[in-house]
Design an enzyme around this catalytic site. Structure first.
Site, short mmCIF file in Angstrom:
data_model
loop_
_atom_site.label_atom_id
_atom_site.label_comp_id
_atom_site.label_asym_id
_atom_site.label_seq_id
_atom_site.Cartn_x
_atom_site.Cartn_y
_atom_site.Cartn_z
N HIS A 46 -45.28 -14.53 15.22
CA HIS A 46 -44.23 -13.40 15.21
C HIS A 46 -43.19 -13.57 14.39
CE1 HIS A 46 -46.36 -10.36 17.76
NE2 HIS A 46 -47.12 -11.66 18.31
N LYS A 91 -52.01 -9.29 22.36
CA LYS A 91 -50.62 -8.81 22.18
C LYS A 91 -50.40 -7.88 20.83
CE LYS A 91 -48.14 -12.90 24.09
NZ LYS A 91 -47.24 -13.94 23.85
N GLU A 121 -49.07 -18.31 19.71
CA GLU A 121 -49.12 -16.85 19.14
C GLU A 121 -47.54 -16.43 19.01
OE1 GLU A 121 -52.31 -15.45 22.09
OE2 GLU A 121 -51.81 -13.92 20.61
#
Lengths: 357, 357
Positions: free
Chosen positions: B226, B151, B222
């Site tokens: 962010h 990503k 994950e």
């Protein structure tokens, strides 16, 4: 054709990214493709022709000169009447880069050793016209890409019949690479990626074609052939005045349902769904540049985990039909050149050029 | 690995359409990819591994056996704690087709002469982890396709640094081939085709992940990295309990803005727009399977004729994140194999695998 005497071998070596292409037909689609290609240095237009003229320059045509010399100088009827004239020559021949010819396509074919791709932007008033143009490239041992922007489903079968010939010659033929089929077929293939089975693809388009009408008479004529009362044969024989009368009868707004658009067979070819599960319709308004309805692709299917849903792709009403042909046609052409250079020959639809599970 | 003693030369000859692939990592994405591949006879899964086991069968793994033997048997933390166990072996090793190993990736690499493509479905908690996995394939003289579903934008640069090595080895590396980046990057590239210049790409996703939460702990972890308060290093060190606490703080609904998602650099690579003109955000709801917001791609640009507009691609709320990874990942894998067989090596993003003007 000022480079006609020059050996073409100097220009036949290209890198993977350089593409020398020709355009057969300089109506709306052909002209705009030449124009838009200026934005991409890797695309070099080296030939253009219409029924009476051909311009060839293996170092690259001067597109601005060609387009301005032939402005408003477009055959609209697919071959039954003379083209309009501006200047002393007819059509493409009005360009200083061009010569008059009785055999424009053969003239391009004669130079095709130094051409990577040919966009066939000719109206297909006879179903087998584009297939027969392809035959001439096969007979001349052309090896490269042919791209058309045809619409009718039945033509795909005629091209498929030629698969062996294309494979022997080294031709990668991409059919239906305009807006629909083309752009919207690709959008349907992409939208289908959420699903393991696709049950329905609905393509619905809106076109507002007031100021663009003159440049797109051939397309409008082809569209009229999709109305229930008409077919391709009757429309081909109609005069411009008769076409206008049909448009007037509908007050300039024509609505189409269950059109024979090749999106159906092209999606089936790509394994997305059955052809019979694809419907194409739309509204054409020649009285306004505003779209009468929003162009939409709806793909309904079932996910791997058993959920049913509909993914949707919508084009902004401000994007014209023209804008939605140019980019995809050149994009598919570039993809096809890549395939051709990789040794993949035969017939491909737009959806087959997209990544697909 | 019951075929380990069999000469692999018998199985190295394939047609253009046959693809033997391996999956590194058997978390949610790896498992589902194996599962969905059953629907396509041309895709043969021949190897799968996790940190403690490897299953290899060049005639094709028995996917049903592998998945049922390892059900609920997934490492969720990227390597800091032990995997769960079911049966006497851990992870993949619970399958009758597998063996325990300390060197799972090396074991797959050792068999890679007979593997066309490798899906790297490992969480990338260290930025250079996937690039370093790729290095090991290079060192082993692997020639074929590597696909990841990473990503983070910054990883693309690390892969680009390896372009020469990939080209020398004959590796076609596709990065960011999941949902976003991946599916939605491709949708943006397609939607951009109406425009000659693209000024903005907005990717906005919704994921409802209640029942799928257990299978996708790595992805959730994950995502948390962010959030403005966290980064990839801090999240890697967090325990499962700490991750749960973060989720609880947000009442199970996490909203993200200006995510570092590689859609930006991948669209720039494909010449669609500048990376800085791409924004990615979304909402993750782990309390419901309903999407908290509709996944949408909006591409705003200007057409060749000077009109400004926004094309839109919307996924049905019924399509899960999982459904939107499987198809695209395998679709991009197939496209990459085609490129690889055509001699195109190096690094590619999803948008580069689509036809593009």
């Amino acid at each position: 054709m000022n480079d006609a005497d020059k050996p073409t071998t100097d220009t036949t070596t290209t890198t993977m990214d350089e593409i020398r292409f020709a355009v057969l037909g300089t109506g709306g689609i052909g002209r705009r493709t030449l124009d838009v290609s200026k934005q991409k240095p890797e695309l070099t237009p080296v030939a253009a022709c219409d029924r009476h003229g051909v311009a060839i320059d293996h170092d690259g045509l001067d597109v601005d000169e060609l387009l301005s010399a032939t402005e408003g100088n477009i055959a609209s009827d697919g071959g039954t009447t003379a083209v309009k004239e501006s200047g002393e020559n007819k059509g493409v021949a009005a360009s200083s880069q061009a010569v008059s010819t009785e055999t424009p396509i053969d003239d391009v074919i004669a130079e095709s050793d130094a051409i990577d791709a040919v966009l066939i932007a000719l109206p297909n008033f006879e179903h087998d016209f584009i297939p027969r143009v392809a035959d001439r490239f096969v007979e001349a041992d052309y090896s490269g890409v042919l791209v058309d922007v045809l619409k009718r489903s039945r033509v795909i079968g005629m091209l498929e019949d030629r698969t062996d010939a294309f494979e022997s010659a080294g031709i990668t033929f991409v059919c239906g690479a305009g807006a629909t089929p083309g752009f919207l077929t690709g959008a349907a293939a992409l939208a289908a990626q959420s699903f393991v089975t696709v049950e329905e693809v609905e393509i619905w388009w809106g076109v507002g074609l007031k100021s663009g009408y003159e440049d797109n008479r051939g397309t409008v004529r082809e569209d009229i052939a999709h109305l229930p009362e008409y077919d391709i044969e009757t429309v081909r024989e109609m005069s411009d005045e008769e076409i206008e009368a049909v448009i007037d009868e509908h007050d300039g707004v024509l609505e189409f349902h269950d059109m024979e658009h090749a999106d159906d067979v092209l999606l089936e070819r790509a394994g997305i769904c059955d052809a019979e599960d694809v419907t194409v319709g739309g509204i054409l308004d020649v009285t306004s540049d505003e779209k009468p309805t929003t162009t939409t692709v709806r793909v309904t299917g079932t996910t791997f985990d058993g959920e049913r849903g509909t993914n949707t792709f919508e084009l902004d009403d401000a994007t014209s039909m023209e804008a939605n042909v140019n980019g995809p046609a050149l994009g598919y052409l570039k993809s096809a050149v890549r395939r051709n250079r990789g040794g993949e020959y035969g017939v491909f639809g737009p959806a087959e050029l997209l990544p697909g599970f």
